[in-house]
Write a protein that holds these residues in place. Structure first.
Motif, PDB file in Angstrom:
ATOM      1  N   GLU A 112     -32.080 -50.220   8.569  1.00 48.33           N
ATOM      2  CA  GLU A 112     -32.060 -48.761   8.386  1.00 48.33           C
ATOM      3  C   GLU A 112     -32.895 -48.036   9.431  1.00 48.33           C
ATOM      4  O   GLU A 112     -32.540 -46.928   9.839  1.00 48.33           O
ATOM      5  N   ALA A 113     -33.980 -48.639   9.878  1.00 48.80           N
ATOM      6  CA  ALA A 113     -34.819 -48.006  10.892  1.00 48.80           C
ATOM      7  C   ALA A 113     -34.095 -47.866  12.226  1.00 48.80           C
ATOM      8  O   ALA A 113     -34.481 -47.031  13.060  1.00 48.80           O
ATOM      9  N   ALA A 114     -33.042 -48.644  12.432  1.00 47.68           N
ATOM     10  CA  ALA A 114     -32.293 -48.602  13.694  1.00 47.68           C
ATOM     11  C   ALA A 114     -31.117 -47.632  13.651  1.00 47.68           C
ATOM     12  O   ALA A 114     -30.464 -47.396  14.665  1.00 47.68           O
ATOM     13  N   ILE A 115     -30.830 -47.044  12.480  1.00 46.54           N
ATOM     14  CA  ILE A 115     -29.689 -46.139  12.337  1.00 46.54           C
ATOM     15  C   ILE A 115     -30.011 -44.770  12.921  1.00 46.54           C
ATOM     16  O   ILE A 115     -31.085 -44.211  12.682  1.00 46.54           O
ATOM     17  N   THR A 116     -29.080 -44.250  13.721  1.00 49.31           N
ATOM     18  CA  THR A 116     -29.183 -42.908  14.301  1.00 49.31           C
ATOM     19  C   THR A 116     -27.888 -42.160  13.996  1.00 49.31           C
ATOM     20  O   THR A 116     -26.932 -42.743  13.466  1.00 49.31           O
ATOM     21  N   PRO A 117     -27.811 -40.872  14.336  1.00 53.03           N
ATOM     22  CA  PRO A 117     -26.551 -40.143  14.142  1.00 53.03           C
ATOM     23  C   PRO A 117     -25.367 -40.745  14.902  1.00 53.03           C
ATOM     24  O   PRO A 117     -24.209 -40.479  14.557  1.00 53.03           O
ATOM     25  N   LYS A 118     -25.648 -41.564  15.915  1.00 55.41           N
ATOM     26  CA  LYS A 118     -24.569 -42.181  16.693  1.00 55.41           C
ATOM     27  C   LYS A 118     -24.107 -43.525  16.122  1.00 55.41           C
ATOM     28  O   LYS A 118     -23.098 -44.069  16.575  1.00 55.41           O
ATOM     29  N   THR A 119     -24.832 -44.051  15.150  1.00 54.28           N
ATOM     30  CA  THR A 119     -24.477 -45.354  14.585  1.00 54.28           C
ATOM     31  C   THR A 119     -23.168 -45.255  13.818  1.00 54.28           C
ATOM     32  O   THR A 119     -23.000 -44.400  12.963  1.00 54.28           O
TER      33      THR A 119
END
Length: 368
Positions: A112-119
């Protein structure tokens, strides 16, 4: 030399290939359809789409899920490079999340810490035949509206909490010559999504469902009936093949006692996900130990000098590969994956091992 892998071609496989040669139907035909049906049955998926190799399976699956330029896909850096290259093929960015040292799979607590709006997707790899924690991965994906595309290249027949991987999300398999089930070179996409299945079928055949009528940009990723014919009898023996590998792995876990070596035991009680591991079926594409004291490369040399074939899967994490650095995608904090690359060694675990082979492997490993 006890070989690290031993592709099997028996009389049943030869008979199937000869039958295809005699039929004159060499390209994608009834044998491919039969193999697809076997994959549906064995993996629990509603659809199976045969393609030319495992990399092509990942490529078309990503495209079929709408992953495109500018998107981000979360994955593991501890894998064969095809997992990552397929993300690059569609113009997306691989975002690397570290792994668990016990099972070598992606650490779901860090996703979850790696999720961004582009994921747009999560691409877990079921490394060495051990399923990743699909319960957590699917829950995170559902929460954030992400696709899940499993790299199951090494995990034909693996099960997670009693379910085939094909039931859990789109999955991509390799049928390369060294895999548990092989057809020399081939791949398979399984999915429960009707639209994804339809897109995969179009993408493998130049975007065409009717000859000379093209609906989208596609590729020539078809599997031939000659290749499918090799895998069909192996699929019939899949349970036997897996059971043999499991017996070999159990023998090693029970008899290797070198303090320098960490064994791939499941469940690992020190791992937070041990309760999940205990409910998963490892199919042992590789039996991978860790050399945690001394020189790993010297251990590999000693194994080979003493007649035990071995290999390092994989010596360089994906985030440190030259082309990933050139793309500027190397800024990942993955110390566990980088340590595993320095420690892992895979030993022979294939069904061709004799009792004498198993005992010799144990003897040499215990003497390292």
């Amino acid at each position: 030399m006890i070989l690290i892998s031993k592709p099997f071609i028996g009389e049943e496989e030869r008979a199937e290939v000869n039958a295809v040669l005699d039929s004159g139907m060499l390209v994608q035909g009834p044998r491919v359809a039969q193999l697809e049906g076997q994959f549906q049955e064995k993996t629990g998926a509603r659809h199976a789409i045969a393609v030319s190799n495992g990399t092509a399976a990942l490529h078309v699956a990503l495209l079929a899920h709408g992953i495109r330029e500018g998107d981000e896909v979360i994955t593991t850096p501890f894998t064969f490079m095809a997992s990552v290259n397929s993300i690059l093929f569609v113009g997306a960015k691989p975002v690397f999340v570290d792994i668990l040292p016990c099972c070598f799979n992606i650490d779901t607590a860090k996703i979850e810490a790696a999720i961004t709006p582009k994921t747009k997707a999560i691409l877990p790899v079921h490394l060495y035949g051990m399923p990743a924690n699909m319960a957590e991965i699917n829950a995170i994906a559902a929460k954030h509206g992400l696709a899940v595309i499993q790299d199951a290249a090494q995990a034909v027949g693996a099960r997670f909490m009693g379910r085939g991987l094909g039931e859990l999300a789109t999955a991509c398999y390799s049928l390369y010559a060294t895999k548990n089930i092989h057809c020399a070179e081939g791949g398979m996409v399984t999915t429960n999504d009707d639209l994804v299945a339809d897109r995969c079928k179009l993408l493998r055949a130049h975007g065409s469902r009717q000859r000379y009528h093209h609906e989208m940009l596609g590729y020539n990723f078809r599997l031939s009936d000659l290749h499918a014919a090799i895998a069909i009898p192996q699929m019939n023996k899949m349970n036997e093949i897996i059971a043999s590998r499991q017996r070999n792995a159990a023998f090693f876990n029970a008899n290797i006692s070198n303090a320098r070596v960490v064994l791939p035991t499941f469940p690992n009680k020190s791992c937070a996900t041990s309760s999940i591991c205990s409910q998963s079926e490892h199919v042992w594409h590789q039996y991978t130990i860790r050399i945690v004291s001394g020189d790993r490369d010297q251990a590999v040399k000693t194994l080979n000098e003493n007649g035990v074939g071995s290999a390092v899967f994989y010596p360089i994490p994906a985030n440190k590969q030259k082309h990933i650095i050139d793309f500027g995608f190397d800024g990942a904090d993955v110390p566990v994956a980088e340590r595993m690359c320095r420690e892992v060694v895979s030993l022979p675990v294939h069904p061709g091992l004799s009792a004498a082979d198993r005992s010799r492997i144990v003897e040499v490993v215990n003497a390292l």
